[in-house]
Design a protein around this motif. Structure first.
Motif, mmCIF file in Angstrom:
data_model
loop_
_atom_site.group_PDB
_atom_site.id
_atom_site.type_symbol
_atom_site.label_atom_id
_atom_site.label_comp_id
_atom_site.label_asym_id
_atom_site.label_seq_id
_atom_site.Cartn_x
_atom_site.Cartn_y
_atom_site.Cartn_z
ATOM 1 N N VAL A 154 35.332 -53.713 85.830
ATOM 2 C CA VAL A 154 36.105 -52.485 86.007
ATOM 3 C C VAL A 154 35.635 -51.754 87.247
ATOM 4 C CG1 VAL A 154 36.479 -52.209 83.515
ATOM 5 C CG2 VAL A 154 34.523 -51.070 84.620
ATOM 6 N N VAL A 155 36.458 -50.804 87.670
ATOM 7 C CA VAL A 155 36.113 -49.838 88.707
ATOM 8 C C VAL A 155 36.019 -48.473 88.037
ATOM 9 C CG1 VAL A 155 36.952 -48.656 90.784
ATOM 10 C CG2 VAL A 155 37.267 -51.138 90.535
ATOM 11 N N THR A 202 28.863 -43.448 79.283
ATOM 12 C CA THR A 202 29.878 -44.443 79.635
ATOM 13 C C THR A 202 29.243 -45.752 80.045
ATOM 14 O OG1 THR A 202 31.374 -42.682 80.371
ATOM 15 C CG2 THR A 202 31.813 -44.915 81.176
ATOM 16 N N ARG A 203 28.226 -45.674 80.889
ATOM 17 C CA ARG A 203 27.559 -46.897 81.367
ATOM 18 C C ARG A 203 26.827 -47.611 80.238
ATOM 19 N NH1 ARG A 203 27.624 -49.946 83.904
ATOM 20 N NH2 ARG A 203 26.122 -50.089 85.596
ATOM 21 N N ASP A 204 26.193 -46.856 79.344
ATOM 22 C CA ASP A 204 25.514 -47.497 78.206
ATOM 23 C C ASP A 204 26.516 -48.233 77.329
ATOM 24 O OD1 ASP A 204 23.051 -46.611 79.045
ATOM 25 O OD2 ASP A 204 22.919 -44.953 77.605
ATOM 26 N N PRO A 218 40.866 -53.044 86.192
ATOM 27 C CA PRO A 218 41.206 -51.733 85.627
ATOM 28 C C PRO A 218 40.422 -50.627 86.316
ATOM 29 C CG PRO A 218 40.689 -53.313 83.888
ATOM 30 C CD PRO A 218 40.297 -53.956 85.187
ATOM 31 N N VAL A 219 41.048 -49.455 86.418
ATOM 32 C CA VAL A 219 40.422 -48.295 87.033
ATOM 33 C C VAL A 219 40.153 -47.262 85.954
ATOM 34 C CG1 VAL A 219 40.712 -46.398 88.663
ATOM 35 C CG2 VAL A 219 41.504 -48.696 89.268
ATOM 36 N N LEU A 220 38.873 -46.891 85.817
ATOM 37 C CA LEU A 220 38.455 -45.864 84.868
ATOM 38 C C LEU A 220 38.110 -44.595 85.639
ATOM 39 C CD1 LEU A 220 38.169 -48.532 83.268
ATOM 40 C CD2 LEU A 220 36.092 -47.585 82.225
ATOM 41 N N PHE A 221 38.490 -43.462 85.077
ATOM 42 C CA PHE A 221 38.114 -42.174 85.648
ATOM 43 C C PHE A 221 37.099 -41.500 84.734
ATOM 44 C CE2 PHE A 221 42.080 -42.974 87.766
ATOM 45 C CZ PHE A 221 41.921 -42.407 89.025
ATOM 46 N N VAL A 239 45.005 -48.076 83.978
ATOM 47 C CA VAL A 239 44.225 -46.870 84.244
ATOM 48 C C VAL A 239 43.812 -46.233 82.928
ATOM 49 C CG1 VAL A 239 44.323 -44.514 85.166
ATOM 50 C CG2 VAL A 239 45.280 -46.411 86.495
ATOM 51 N N LEU A 240 42.535 -45.878 82.849
ATOM 52 C CA LEU A 240 42.010 -45.169 81.680
ATOM 53 C C LEU A 240 41.307 -43.903 82.138
ATOM 54 C CD1 LEU A 240 41.315 -44.953 78.658
ATOM 55 C CD2 LEU A 240 39.223 -46.242 79.146
ATOM 56 N N LEU A 241 41.739 -42.777 81.602
ATOM 57 C CA LEU A 241 41.031 -41.518 81.789
ATOM 58 C C LEU A 241 40.092 -41.355 80.606
ATOM 59 C CD1 LEU A 241 44.225 -39.537 82.755
ATOM 60 C CD2 LEU A 241 42.362 -40.043 84.306
#
Length: 335
Positions: free
Chosen positions: A34-35, A54-56, A86-89, A118-120
């Motif tokens: 992901v990005v 989020t990273r964990d 996929p792009v995560l915000f 896209v996921l917010l």
């Protein structure tokens, strides 16, 4: 041996971590790269806690971050190179018109990537101006494959009314691994009070009582932050080949971990905390503190905490800062 309340709190946190992981895993499906955009390159420790949660979670799910950057160093053409990912915000409390710079950039990037999923990540939605959400609704509903995670019921109601695909998910901070969260070992009380436009007006205070320390997330221009910004400038200059992209992700992770350690240090090892910052309260609860909350201008603390941590005996509520500080001094003195 932990006290019964500590055990129940640990179980509650484990359940929230699991719920966040399951929601993120379901959205990701088979994607394993992901990005992440909108790294929080500022002094709000709560946003660093959100990043680390989020990273964990992504690590527990076996998902790699191919690229991450903050808005100041965002170059869409570098994301274009990672076709199909996929792009995560980044999640948090800046979805709406109260913090327009961040939100405007977010909308621009959503429009830029109509071919991406896209996921917010979990947001609190808040618009101050009447009809201030029109552009946001057009942008979100106009994207063919966008999902909004929200962390409170008022935000879910907004999304439902707007026709935005949304899901109620715990704040990403709750997904943080417990190893990052040392428990307090000292005495006394600490107050973490907002000094920005989310603070309720009319909350003036006199001198702090003995045994109470006042603070807020402080500005920081230490060498570590300057080094982070230099690394991000370099990745733009080099146009982010694979090794540089990995270094950019690592720089974000290291900076967020540093900010969290700085935030924990600000709590002064005190077991009693009063705050009008949502993630001040969340961090206090996750580190085993007793917390008294005062809400922000639009009720963000109650909306999130009452939903995900209902009936928690370690959370008290006060209408004003003065009332909360009096509670904290009494509580610390009785400990």
């Amino acid at each position: 041996m932990p006290e019964l309340g500590d055990t129940e709190r640990a179980r509650g946190l484990a359940a929230l971590r699991d719920r966040f992981d399951r929601a993120l895993a379901a959205w990701l499906g088979d994607d394993r790269d992901v990005v992440i955009l909108d790294y929080p390159n500022h002094d709000n420790v709560g946003d660093s806690l959100i990043w680390l949660g989020t990273r964990d979670s992504l690590r527990r799910l076996g998902v790699r971050v191919a690229y991450a950057t903050s808005n100041e160093y965002l170059r869409p053409e570098l994301v274009d190179r990672l076709a199909g990912l996929p792009v995560l915000f980044h999640g948090g409390g800046n979805f709406g018109d109260m913090w327009p710079a961040t939100h405007t950039t977010r909308l621009e990037m959503i429009r830029r990537f109509p071919d991406r999923r896209v996921l917010l990540l979990p947001q609190s939605v808040h618009f101050e101006a009447p009809d201030g959400d029109r552009e946001t609704v057009r942008t979100l509903t106009g994207h063919p494959d966008l999902t909004l995670f929200v962390r409170d019921e008022p935000s879910l109601s907004w999304a439902t009314a707007a026709g935005v695909r949304a899901e109620l998910v715990p704040d990403a901070a709750f997904a943080t691994e417990p190893r990052r969260l040392p428990r307090p070992r000292g005495t006394g009380a600490v107050a973490v009070w907002r000094s920005d436009k989310e603070a309720r007006p009319g909350q003036e205070l006199g001198p702090a009582a003995a045994g109470l320390t006042r603070t807020d997330w402080p500005e920081d221009l230490a060498p570590a932050r300057r080094a982070f910004m230099a690394a991000m400038r370099l990745h733009v200059l080099l146009r982010a080949p694979r090794g540089v992209r990995r270094a950019a992700v690592l720089a974000c992770d290291l900076m967020a971990a540093r900010e969290l350690r700085r935030g924990i240090a600000l709590l002064a090892d005190a077991p009693v905390l009063v705050t009008d910052r949502l993630h001040g309260a969340v961090l206090g609860l996750m580190t085993g503190r007793t917390v008294c909350r005062v809400d922000n201008t639009y009720g963000k603390l109650a909306a999130v905490l009452d939903l995900w941590w209902p009936g928690e005996p370690a959370i008290a509520t006060a209408a004003t800062r003065a009332e909360a500080e009096a509670w904290a001094v009494g509580r610390a003195g009785a400990a």
